[in-house]
Scaffold this motif. Sequence first.
Motif, short mmCIF file in Angstrom:
data_model
loop_
_atom_site.label_atom_id
_atom_site.label_comp_id
_atom_site.label_asym_id
_atom_site.label_seq_id
_atom_site.Cartn_x
_atom_site.Cartn_y
_atom_site.Cartn_z
N ARG A 205 0.85 -1.19 0.00
CA ARG A 205 0.00 0.00 0.00
C ARG A 205 0.89 1.25 0.00
NH1 ARG A 205 -4.77 -0.04 0.02
NH2 ARG A 205 -5.06 -2.02 1.07
N ALA B 114 2.20 1.63 -3.50
CA ALA B 114 1.17 2.14 -4.41
C ALA B 114 0.99 3.65 -4.23
CB ALA B 114 -0.15 1.41 -4.17
N GLN C 198 -6.64 3.87 -5.59
CA GLN C 198 -6.64 2.54 -4.99
C GLN C 198 -8.08 2.08 -4.80
OE1 GLN C 198 -4.00 2.07 -1.58
NE2 GLN C 198 -2.59 3.60 -2.44
#
Length: 182
Positions: free
Chosen positions: A20, A23, A38
């Motif tokens: 995460r 990203a 996301q």
Amino acid sequence: MSQFHIAVIVGSLRKDSFNRQLATALARLAPADFHLTQLRLDDLPLYNQDDDGQQAAPVLRLKSEIQAAQGLLFVTPEYNRSIPGVLKNAIDHASRPYGQNAWAGKPAGVLGVSVGAIGTALAQQHLRNILAYLDAPTLGAPEAFIQAKEGLFDADGQVGQASRAFLQGWMDRYVAWVKKHA
């Protein structure tokens, strides 16, 4: 097309996952005309083919978000030498029912980060096999098997200096891939 919407699928539910973080940091390396979002996976029910005729609201939302995107970015950890169950569950939901595959034709990028020396190499290979079947053209190179170690992220959560040139190069290739298939 002046704006590219990219659906980012993080294969981890963990709030502080390295993937995460990756990203989020990658979104900062994207050009101004690329908007990375996301997608939510934590509310999807377990896939059951019996539900194909009446998919749950979170499944319909996921499929709609994928269909609205011009590209896909998968950022996945590796669990037991493969992709996490939450990622496979999302993939199965969005590819069903048969003939209503939301992934088809969407240019994809695949990368991931792990504490292991080979990063997420095997999970990425499994994911690439799945995406090939689902007709999502996937960027082949450069591959990005990233090891989570000191300095990968700086204090602000951005890509650290040691990895910035590589990941910027990866992002530049991904952007070109999406534009080629848009």
